[in-house]
Design a protein around this motif. Structure first.
Motif, short mmCIF file in Angstrom:
data_model
loop_
_atom_site.label_atom_id
_atom_site.label_comp_id
_atom_site.label_asym_id
_atom_site.label_seq_id
_atom_site.Cartn_x
_atom_site.Cartn_y
_atom_site.Cartn_z
N LYS A 671 -7.43 -12.20 1.58
CA LYS A 671 -7.58 -12.03 2.85
C LYS A 671 -6.42 -11.39 3.57
CE LYS A 671 -11.19 -15.56 3.70
NZ LYS A 671 -11.49 -16.79 4.56
N THR A 672 -5.25 -11.92 2.86
CA THR A 672 -3.88 -11.15 3.57
C THR A 672 -3.55 -9.50 2.95
OG1 THR A 672 -2.90 -12.29 1.46
CG2 THR A 672 -3.25 -13.63 3.51
N GLU A 673 -4.53 -8.99 2.34
CA GLU A 673 -4.00 -7.64 1.77
C GLU A 673 -3.82 -6.90 3.07
OE1 GLU A 673 -5.52 -4.95 -1.84
OE2 GLU A 673 -6.78 -6.44 -0.99
N ARG A 674 -2.83 -5.82 2.88
CA ARG A 674 -2.14 -5.20 4.07
C ARG A 674 -2.27 -3.67 3.53
NH1 ARG A 674 0.17 -8.24 8.05
NH2 ARG A 674 0.31 -10.45 7.69
N VAL A 675 -1.99 -2.80 4.90
CA VAL A 675 -2.33 -1.44 4.64
C VAL A 675 -1.38 -0.90 3.46
CG1 VAL A 675 -1.57 0.82 5.78
CG2 VAL A 675 -2.52 -1.08 7.04
N SER A 676 -0.39 -1.34 3.41
CA SER A 676 0.86 -0.73 2.25
C SER A 676 0.08 -1.43 0.84
CB SER A 676 2.10 -1.60 2.24
OG SER A 676 2.19 -2.78 2.15
N ASP A 677 -0.54 -2.29 0.82
CA ASP A 677 -1.34 -2.78 -0.46
C ASP A 677 -2.37 -1.85 -0.75
OD1 ASP A 677 0.63 -5.07 -0.44
OD2 ASP A 677 -0.83 -5.95 0.82
N ILE A 678 -2.93 -1.56 0.33
CA ILE A 678 -4.30 -0.69 -0.27
C ILE A 678 -3.84 0.81 -0.67
CG2 ILE A 678 -5.12 0.28 2.09
CD1 ILE A 678 -7.12 -1.64 -0.33
N ILE A 679 -2.86 1.25 0.14
CA ILE A 679 -2.12 2.47 -0.27
C ILE A 679 -1.71 2.47 -1.69
CG2 ILE A 679 -0.46 4.44 0.41
CD1 ILE A 679 -2.58 4.52 2.25
N LYS A 680 -1.08 1.41 -2.18
CA LYS A 680 -0.41 1.21 -3.49
C LYS A 680 -1.83 1.12 -4.28
CE LYS A 680 3.21 -1.09 -2.95
NZ LYS A 680 4.17 -2.37 -2.86
N ARG A 681 -2.60 0.60 -4.03
CA ARG A 681 -3.97 0.37 -5.04
C ARG A 681 -4.47 1.86 -5.03
NH1 ARG A 681 -7.68 -4.10 -3.10
NH2 ARG A 681 -8.88 -3.44 -4.92
N ALA A 682 -4.46 2.56 -4.08
CA ALA A 682 -4.82 4.25 -4.23
C ALA A 682 -4.05 5.05 -4.88
CB ALA A 682 -5.22 4.37 -2.82
N GLY A 683 -3.08 4.53 -5.49
CA GLY A 683 -2.07 5.38 -6.15
C GLY A 683 -0.97 6.16 -5.34
N GLY A 684 -1.02 5.57 -4.06
CA GLY A 684 0.14 6.07 -3.43
C GLY A 684 -0.32 7.48 -2.79
N LEU A 685 0.70 8.07 -1.81
CA LEU A 685 0.29 9.52 -1.19
C LEU A 685 0.59 10.47 -2.27
CD1 LEU A 685 1.96 8.64 2.38
CD2 LEU A 685 -0.45 8.12 1.40
N THR A 686 -0.14 11.65 -1.95
CA THR A 686 0.16 12.96 -2.65
C THR A 686 1.11 13.71 -2.07
OG1 THR A 686 -1.61 14.30 -1.47
CG2 THR A 686 -2.39 12.99 -3.11
N THR A 712 7.11 4.35 8.22
CA THR A 712 7.86 2.94 8.45
C THR A 712 7.12 1.69 7.75
OG1 THR A 712 8.56 3.28 10.53
CG2 THR A 712 8.70 1.17 10.00
N VAL A 713 5.85 1.80 7.56
CA VAL A 713 5.28 0.85 6.94
C VAL A 713 5.47 0.79 5.29
CG1 VAL A 713 2.88 0.06 6.11
CG2 VAL A 713 3.09 0.39 8.39
N LEU A 714 5.50 2.16 4.75
CA LEU A 714 5.77 2.45 3.46
C LEU A 714 7.12 2.17 3.07
CD1 LEU A 714 3.80 5.68 3.08
CD2 LEU A 714 3.08 3.52 2.43
N ARG A 715 8.04 2.21 3.94
CA ARG A 715 9.42 2.08 3.89
C ARG A 715 9.72 0.34 3.81
NH1 ARG A 715 10.41 6.13 7.45
NH2 ARG A 715 11.06 4.73 8.79
N ASP A 716 9.12 -0.10 4.69
CA ASP A 716 9.27 -1.38 4.97
C ASP A 716 7.97 -2.36 5.18
OD1 ASP A 716 10.29 -4.22 5.78
OD2 ASP A 716 11.03 -3.69 7.86
N SER A 717 7.76 -3.14 4.25
CA SER A 717 6.44 -3.86 4.37
C SER A 717 6.35 -4.89 5.25
CB SER A 717 5.84 -4.45 2.62
OG SER A 717 7.03 -5.34 2.43
N THR A 718 7.49 -5.30 5.76
CA THR A 718 7.42 -6.14 6.73
C THR A 718 7.30 -5.69 8.28
OG1 THR A 718 9.80 -6.15 7.12
CG2 THR A 718 8.86 -7.90 5.45
N SER A 719 7.14 -4.50 8.23
CA SER A 719 7.06 -3.63 9.76
C SER A 719 5.64 -4.24 10.39
CB SER A 719 6.54 -2.26 9.30
OG SER A 719 6.40 -1.66 10.92
N ILE A 720 5.73 -4.45 11.81
CA ILE A 720 4.72 -4.78 12.57
C ILE A 720 3.48 -4.09 12.37
CG2 ILE A 720 5.20 -3.72 14.57
CD1 ILE A 720 4.67 -6.14 16.18
N ASP A 721 3.48 -2.94 11.88
CA ASP A 721 2.26 -1.81 11.88
C ASP A 721 1.79 -2.03 10.39
OD1 ASP A 721 2.96 -0.93 14.22
OD2 ASP A 721 3.51 1.00 13.71
N ASN A 722 2.32 -2.77 9.66
CA ASN A 722 1.48 -3.14 8.38
C ASN A 722 0.22 -4.24 8.42
OD1 ASN A 722 0.97 -2.98 5.73
ND2 ASN A 722 2.83 -4.06 4.97
#
Length: 846
Positions: A671-686, A712-722
């Motif tokens: 339940k606590t999975e965030r935006v940065s986590d799902i981008i990481k599971r998708a192999g990151g950005l091209t 900012t989210v990808l640089r800092d997982s503690t960002s409020i936008d994550n």
């Protein structure tokens, strides 16, 4: 008393309904449209068909036209086999000639003639078509149909149907019918007198075998070859045969009467000619008509449309050579089917309809309410007989007459009419007068000799009453009591002489089951038997939580919790099988207690999709065990709660699309999975991804797009936008697009190449600037990540402008048309305040 039925508002509505019911369209046709209708070739084509199917040659038709007094060439345009001209409209003389020659059915000819005549009136603007429609409607029952359409309620319709305003007898002539058509081609009766226009067939057999078609000339004779001229005008069949025996016997010796004859002759009528008669007086279409020589006064009257409302139906006069030879009473035919006085017409006869005689209106419960014309001394009984007699619902004990007082007896204003009641024994002697309104009343609606049994019996309703009848008698006749009847009280309401009702009551059986007070009933009593279920509360239980159909369920004695769960559709996936909570009404409500709760054990036997000891194909070993949890009896109003397993839920899915290594739908792991986590599971950005243009959409609760700073989210997982993800979220990573789109109230809606560091004003100028309606001061930027930035006004008039990023959109709104602020005054005030501040600053520095 003046009837409300024909008040002015209702009369206006009747006229509107009349036009709607009788007019062929909502608006009258223009002359051009009418002419186009007349050019419909159906009229001319039908006349042509009649002429050509007659079997007569063109020469014979011309000869007959001449003999009847018509121009020989009148029908020439219909004699050829070519298609008739569409602009050709037959005139009245054409239809009259076709009818006189017997070339078609007289009813159809009349219909075609009326269509042509009405069309010519409209096309020529001679008459107002709506007034013409009204005139026609008033001559037949169309007006009645229109009125019935306005009278919506059943009471109004019945009142009009019984009002008697319809004039009796006029409807005989209003509809198309052949009942008054005379013979035009069959054998004649012995009293028929031959005349001009008749066509005879003479056949000789025996020593002589010959046949002749003989036409009676306008002078009244026929020419027989080898025999000569024989006068037939005014001769009956017997007289004609006498003349033929004499004339034929001179030429053919074998023609004679008696058994010694060696030659015989037969004469038959193949076609009957027409007499020219005149119908005048108060008729719908007074005119001259060609009527079959076998026709009668009724034939001519029907051809003229019948009498008007102002015309007499009982004094139709037939005049011949200046004398009245017969008087026709149409009522003889309409009421009794007696046509013995319907005389046969001769050439030149006049059918005259004088103004109507005295009239009496018969209303109410008779078979044929109408307005009747009376002659001589007719009685109430005569008028009731004319109206077809009483209906079954009529009160035959009396009738009521509303009479206009004779002028000599009108002594005071307001006494011009009076009411007269006529008892049944005076019907045969009480004479009616002109203007009388004879009303037959309906018997009272009240039903006597009955009692009504309502409620909990097998056949509720009225039952026949007899003197001395008791309560148990009525209950038995109503089928008896149902098993759940409430026996302690049966109610009886009794109708008093003053129409007030009194309540009586009794018990049906006492506590030992023996009958008690068996009340003697009276006529019109109403009995009510109650059911014990009428007094029971509506008991229920509720089932909520992890069941398929939560809600209230009717309570039944002996119901258990297992029954309730089954009635609620069974458990949902994720239901907790440890225990269920039941909230029950407390026995003691002290201290404000409203419910007491208790936990009861559950087990897998509550999973009703599995049957005990049954193994399913494809799922070996899956079977519900026998019930171990005890049965839990329920009480009314119990509230059952089936709990859910903690943290249990089905998989939740998030979509990741665009410029990621492995796009697709991903199920959340926790339940606590965030935006940065799902981008990481998708192999990151091209390498082509533009993180600043991320499109993050949340469907839950219709939130829509949410702006986030993905770099900012990808640089800092503690960002409020994550943001923490939920089921249905979608993340889209676009490609880099170095273009800024300008929209709104600008002179050119364009895309402008991105310039690093340029503010919003640069892009507005690049789009040609704001237009006359634009308000650049309120312009804002929708950044590629969805966030919106507007101008920020600081103290002392300084404004910071947003700087669009690649892929953003600049929006210039239109000015508010309701904004009437005095900008000049605001500027003046601001300047004054600024000057004061400068002065204060100077003083401080000193």
């Amino acid at each position: 008393m003046k009837s409300k039925l024909f008040s002015w508002p209702v009369a206006g509505a009747l006229l509107v309904a009349l036009f709607a019911a009788t007019a062929s369209s909502q608006t009258p046709p223009t002359p051009a449209q009418a002419q186009q209708m007349l050019q419909n070739p159906s009229l001319a084509a039908r006349v042509q068909q009649m002429v050509q199917s007659s079997g007569l040659t063109p020469e014979q038709i011309r000869d007959r036209l001449k003999a009847q007094g018509y121009p020989e060439s009148l029908l020439d345009q219909y004699l050829s086999g070519a298609r008739t001209d569409s602009s050709l409209t037959p005139g009245d003389d054409v239809f009259a000639a076709v009818r006189a020659l017997g070339l078609g059915d007289s009813t159809e000819i009349k219909t075609l003639s009326t269509r042509a005549r009405d069309g010519r009136k409209i096309a020529g603007g001679v008459d107002n078509p709506f007034l013409d429609t009204l005139r026609i409607a008033l001559q037949n029952d169309t007006v009645a149909s229109a009125i019935r359409g306005v009278l919506k309620s059943r009471a109004d319709r019945e009142a009009y149907a019984d009002s008697g305003f319809k004039i009796f007898g006029l409807d005989l002539f209003s509809d198309q019918t052949s009942q008054f058509d005379a013979n035009s081609s069959s054998a004649t009766d012995p009293n028929y007198k031959f005349g001009p226009g008749d066509q005879l067939v003479l056949i000789l057999t025996g020593d002589v075998e010959k046949s002749y078609q003989l036409r009676v000339t306008p002078n009244g004779f026929v020419v027989i070859p080898d025999v000569g001229v024989v006068n037939v005008a005014g001769e009956t069949r017997a007289q004609l045969e006498d003349a033929l025996y004499s004339r034929l016997g001179r030429v053919y010796s074998g023609v004679r009467r008696g058994p010694g004859a060696t030659a015989h002759f037969y004469v038959e009528t193949s076609h009957i000619g027409a007499n020219q008669v005149f119908v005048t007086g108060d008729v719908v279409h007074p005119s001259s008509y060609g009527v079959s020589r076998a026709g009668t006064a009724m034939t001519a009257l029907y051809m003229a449309g019948g009498p008007k409302e102002s015309g007499s139906l009982r004094n139709v006069q037939v005049k011949r050579n200046g004398e009245t030879i017969a008087t026709l009473d149409v009522y003889d035919y309409a009421l009794r089917g007696d046509a013995s006085k319907d005389v046969r017409l001769e050439n030149g006869d006049i059918v005259f309809v004088p103004p109507r005689g005295p009239q009496v209106r018969v209303t109410g419960r008779v078979l044929r309410p109408a307005t009747y014309e009376v002659t001589g001394t007719q009685t109430v009984a005569d008028l009731i007989a004319m109206a077809g007699g009483f209906r079954a619902t009529a009160d035959q004990r009396r009738v009521q007459i509303q009479r206009i007082v004779p002028p000599g007896d009108r002594t005071a204003p307001g006494t011009d009419r009076r009411i007269i009641d006529v008892a049944s024994d005076l019907f045969g002697t009480s004479q009616v007068r002109a203007g009388d309104v004879l009303r037959v009343f309906e018997v009272a609606n009240r039903v006597a000799n009955r009692v009504v049994v309502n409620g909990n019996v097998w056949t509720p309703g009225p039952v026949a009453f007899a003197p001395g009848m008791q309560l148990y008698d009525a209950l038995r006749r109503a089928g008896g009591l149902k098993p759940d009847s409430y026996l302690a009280t049966v109610q009886i309401t009794r109708l008093g002489a003053d129409s007030a009702r009194t309540m009586l009551r009794t018990a049906v059986f006492d506590t030992t089951g023996r009958p008690v007070d068996n009340i003697t009933l009276a006529d019109a009593d109403e009995i009510t038997v109650f059911s014990t279920t009428d007094f029971r509360p509506s008991r229920y239980i509720t089932v909520n939580g992890a069941v398929r159909k939560p809600g209230q369920i009717a309570f039944r004695d002996g119901m258990t919790m297992r029954d309730a769960v089954m009635l609620a559709g069974g458990m949902l996936e994720g239901a907790l099988l440890e225990n269920a909570e039941i909230a029950r009404l407390p026995e003691n409500r002290a201290a404000g207690v409203t419910a007491v709760t208790q936990l009861f054990p559950l087990d897998s036997s509550y999973l009703f999709d599995r049957e005990p000891n049954v193994r399913y194909i494809g799922a070996p070993g899956i079977a519900a065990p026998a019930a171990k949890a005890p049965e839990v009896p329920l009480m009314p109003y119990d509230a059952i709660l089936i709990k859910r397993q903690p943290e249990w839920q089905l998989q939740q899915t998030v979509s990741v699309q665009g410029e990621v290594t492995y796009p697709g739908p991903y199920s959340l792991i926790r339940k606590t999975e965030r935006v940065s986590d799902i981008i990481k599971r998708a192999g990151g950005l091209t390498g082509a991804a533009y993180a600043g243009g991320v499109v993050f959409v949340r469907k839950r609760n219709d939130v829509g797009r949410i702006g986030i700073d993905l770099p900012t989210v990808l640089r800092d997982s503690t960002s409020i936008d994550n943001l923490q993800l939920v089921d249905g979220d979608s993340v889209f990573i676009p490609r880099y697009a170095p273009v800024v789109t300008v929209r709104g109230a600008v002179n050119s809606l364009v895309g402008v190449a991105y310039v690093s560091g340029a503010d919003i004003d640069y892009y507005i100028r690049s789009a040609g600037g704001e237009n006359l309606r634009g308000d650049a001061g309120r312009a804002y930027v929708t950044q590629p990540n969805g966030k919106v930035e507007a101008r920020h006004h600081h103290l002392f008039g300084w404004t910071s402008n947003p700087r669009p990023q690649p892929g953003s959109t600049v929006n210039v709104p239109e000015k508010d048309p309701n904004d009437h602020r005095d900008w000049a005054g605001i500027a003046t005030a601001a300047t004054s305040i600024l000057g004061s501040l400068v002065a204060i600053a100077a003083i401080v520095r000193k």
